[in-house]
Design a protein around this motif. Structure first.
Motif, PDB file in Angstrom:
ATOM      1  N   ASP A  10      41.410  39.833  32.382  1.00  0.00           N
ATOM      2  CA  ASP A  10      42.805  40.245  32.222  1.00  0.00           C
ATOM      3  C   ASP A  10      43.328  39.694  30.898  1.00  0.00           C
ATOM      4  OD1 ASP A  10      45.396  41.309  33.505  1.00  0.00           O
ATOM      5  OD2 ASP A  10      45.960  39.289  32.883  1.00  0.00           O
ATOM      6  N   ALA A  11      43.934  40.556  30.100  1.00  0.00           N
ATOM      7  CA  ALA A  11      44.478  40.127  28.806  1.00  0.00           C
ATOM      8  C   ALA A  11      46.000  40.248  28.754  1.00  0.00           C
ATOM      9  CB  ALA A  11      43.848  40.945  27.690  1.00  0.00           C
ATOM     10  N   ASP A  12      46.638  40.528  29.882  1.00  0.00           N
ATOM     11  CA  ASP A  12      48.072  40.781  29.917  1.00  0.00           C
ATOM     12  C   ASP A  12      48.899  39.670  29.258  1.00  0.00           C
ATOM     13  OD1 ASP A  12      50.452  42.334  30.970  1.00  0.00           O
ATOM     14  OD2 ASP A  12      50.759  40.397  31.977  1.00  0.00           O
ATOM     15  N   ARG A  13      48.752  38.469  29.715  1.00  0.00           N
ATOM     16  CA  ARG A  13      49.556  37.349  29.192  1.00  0.00           C
ATOM     17  C   ARG A  13      49.149  37.018  27.763  1.00  0.00           C
ATOM     18  NH1 ARG A  13      54.154  36.853  31.773  1.00  0.00           N
ATOM     19  NH2 ARG A  13      53.663  38.903  32.496  1.00  0.00           N
ATOM     20  N   GLY A  41      48.323  29.404  42.054  1.00  0.00           N
ATOM     21  CA  GLY A  41      48.796  30.194  43.181  1.00  0.00           C
ATOM     22  C   GLY A  41      48.550  31.664  42.915  1.00  0.00           C
ATOM     23  N   ALA A  42      48.795  32.478  43.938  1.00  0.00           N
ATOM     24  CA  ALA A  42      48.647  33.925  43.809  1.00  0.00           C
ATOM     25  C   ALA A  42      49.765  34.612  44.573  1.00  0.00           C
ATOM     26  CB  ALA A  42      47.298  34.381  44.343  1.00  0.00           C
ATOM     27  N   PHE A  43      50.404  35.570  43.922  1.00  0.00           N
ATOM     28  CA  PHE A  43      51.329  36.458  44.600  1.00  0.00           C
ATOM     29  C   PHE A  43      50.500  37.649  45.068  1.00  0.00           C
ATOM     30  CE2 PHE A  43      54.521  34.613  41.502  1.00  0.00           C
ATOM     31  CZ  PHE A  43      55.229  33.898  42.459  1.00  0.00           C
ATOM     32  N   ALA A 101      46.951  41.192  42.891  1.00  0.00           N
ATOM     33  CA  ALA A 101      47.371  39.791  42.950  1.00  0.00           C
ATOM     34  C   ALA A 101      47.711  39.296  41.552  1.00  0.00           C
ATOM     35  CB  ALA A 101      46.276  38.930  43.562  1.00  0.00           C
ATOM     36  N   VAL A 102      48.792  38.548  41.446  1.00  0.00           N
ATOM     37  CA  VAL A 102      49.197  37.928  40.184  1.00  0.00           C
ATOM     38  C   VAL A 102      48.971  36.428  40.329  1.00  0.00           C
ATOM     39  CG1 VAL A 102      51.126  37.474  38.624  1.00  0.00           C
ATOM     40  CG2 VAL A 102      50.886  39.735  39.695  1.00  0.00           C
ATOM     41  N   LEU A 103      48.194  35.852  39.413  1.00  0.00           N
ATOM     42  CA  LEU A 103      47.908  34.420  39.449  1.00  0.00           C
ATOM     43  C   LEU A 103      48.942  33.654  38.644  1.00  0.00           C
ATOM     44  CD1 LEU A 103      44.025  34.421  38.998  1.00  0.00           C
ATOM     45  CD2 LEU A 103      45.381  34.546  41.101  1.00  0.00           C
ATOM     46  N   SER A 140      48.301  35.843  34.954  1.00  0.00           N
ATOM     47  CA  SER A 140      47.624  37.140  34.872  1.00  0.00           C
ATOM     48  C   SER A 140      48.576  38.263  35.230  1.00  0.00           C
ATOM     49  CB  SER A 140      46.425  37.180  35.831  1.00  0.00           C
ATOM     50  OG  SER A 140      46.867  37.333  37.175  1.00  0.00           O
ATOM     51  N   GLY A 141      48.163  39.460  34.862  1.00  0.00           N
ATOM     52  CA  GLY A 141      48.816  40.649  35.372  1.00  0.00           C
ATOM     53  C   GLY A 141      48.275  40.908  36.772  1.00  0.00           C
ATOM     54  N   ALA A 142      48.604  42.057  37.338  1.00  0.00           N
ATOM     55  CA  ALA A 142      48.129  42.406  38.674  1.00  0.00           C
ATOM     56  C   ALA A 142      46.621  42.643  38.651  1.00  0.00           C
ATOM     57  CB  ALA A 142      48.865  43.642  39.175  1.00  0.00           C
ATOM     58  N   LEU A 143      45.906  41.923  39.505  1.00  0.00           N
ATOM     59  CA  LEU A 143      44.453  41.995  39.577  1.00  0.00           C
ATOM     60  C   LEU A 143      44.025  42.586  40.917  1.00  0.00           C
ATOM     61  CD1 LEU A 143      43.692  38.375  38.292  1.00  0.00           C
ATOM     62  CD2 LEU A 143      43.572  40.487  36.958  1.00  0.00           C
ATOM     63  N   PRO A 144      43.218  43.652  40.917  1.00  0.00           N
ATOM     64  CA  PRO A 144      42.754  44.216  42.184  1.00  0.00           C
ATOM     65  C   PRO A 144      41.924  43.214  42.982  1.00  0.00           C
ATOM     66  CG  PRO A 144      41.959  45.516  40.303  1.00  0.00           C
ATOM     67  CD  PRO A 144      42.752  44.381  39.763  1.00  0.00           C
ATOM     68  N   ASP A 145      41.153  42.387  42.266  1.00  0.00           N
ATOM     69  CA  ASP A 145      40.347  41.336  42.895  1.00  0.00           C
ATOM     70  C   ASP A 145      40.567  40.048  42.103  1.00  0.00           C
ATOM     71  OD1 ASP A 145      38.509  39.621  44.029  1.00  0.00           O
ATOM     72  OD2 ASP A 145      36.746  40.753  43.366  1.00  0.00           O
ATOM     73  N   PRO A 146      41.347  39.101  42.655  1.00  0.00           N
ATOM     74  CA  PRO A 146      41.630  37.866  41.910  1.00  0.00           C
ATOM     75  C   PRO A 146      40.470  36.872  41.914  1.00  0.00           C
ATOM     76  CG  PRO A 146      42.702  37.777  44.042  1.00  0.00           C
ATOM     77  CD  PRO A 146      42.075  39.155  43.926  1.00  0.00           C
TER      78      PRO A 146
END
Length: 190
Positions: free
Chosen positions: A30-33, A78-80, A85-87, A129-135
């Motif tokens: 993930d490169a979002d942040r 943590g994870a939302f 999932a967003v870490l 992270s951005g939204a991850l299908p598999d964290p």
């Protein structure tokens, strides 16, 4: 574009968070942040784009101008959950951090704040992270080198996002942070 009021991490304690962003990007997870172009921070409030900008500016000028740098310690990850999932890095929640959040809410009681940032619903965090299908791969990459991070929240900003545009930024006042009495910062190994 919505507006956010944030507390930024000091440059030294931002280093390990930025290292986590780079790690996720370098591993192709993930490169979002990493690509966002805005420093590690805790968001106190998010308001919709129709919010009067002058009201938000006045809160920073009137309600926040006497804030001192706030010590912060990140104790874990943590994870939302959700569709993705967003870490996030988990700060130890202190009365002082909650008071900063409440000060913004109290100063703008009539404005519509995003539901996740209302009193009683807000979860302080630094997004990793951005939204991850598999964290799972992201957690494995980050946990292998995790160490607690100690630092300060030493600047408050008013930003418009995406893309991030800093509209107003102010350094917090003097504190032990500025006198060199801070605890040593632990860094994530790249």
């Amino acid at each position: 574009m919505p507006f956010a009021i944030t507390l930024r991490l000091d440059p030294i304690s931002a280093v390990p968070i930025e290292a986590m962003w780079r790690k996720l990007a370098a591993d192709g997870i993930d490169a979002d942040r990493h690509q966002l172009g805005y420093a590690p921070h805790i968001t106190l409030a998010i308001y919709p784009d129709e919010t009067p900008l002058n009201r938000l500016r006045s809160v920073l000028e009137d309600s926040c101008r006497n804030w001192e740098a706030l010590p912060v310690r990140f104790s874990g990850l943590g994870a939302f959950p959700g569709d993705g999932a967003v870490l996030w890095a988990v700060p130890v929640v202190t009365a002082e951090l909650l008071a900063r959040h409440q000060a913004v809410q109290t100063a703008l009681p009539d404005l519509k704040v995003h539901a996740h940032y209302r009193p009683g619903a807000w979860v302080p965090h630094v997004t990793l992270s951005g939204a991850l299908p598999d964290p799972g791969p992201a957690l494995a990459a980050l946990l292998s080198n995790w160490e607690p991070i100690t630092g300060f929240l030493d600047r408050f900003d008013l930003v418009k996002f995406r893309p991030v545009e800093v509209l107003q930024s102010s350094a917090c006042g003097q504190s032990d942070h500025n006198s060199g009495n801070s605890a040593p910062n632990q860094r994530l190994r790249d």
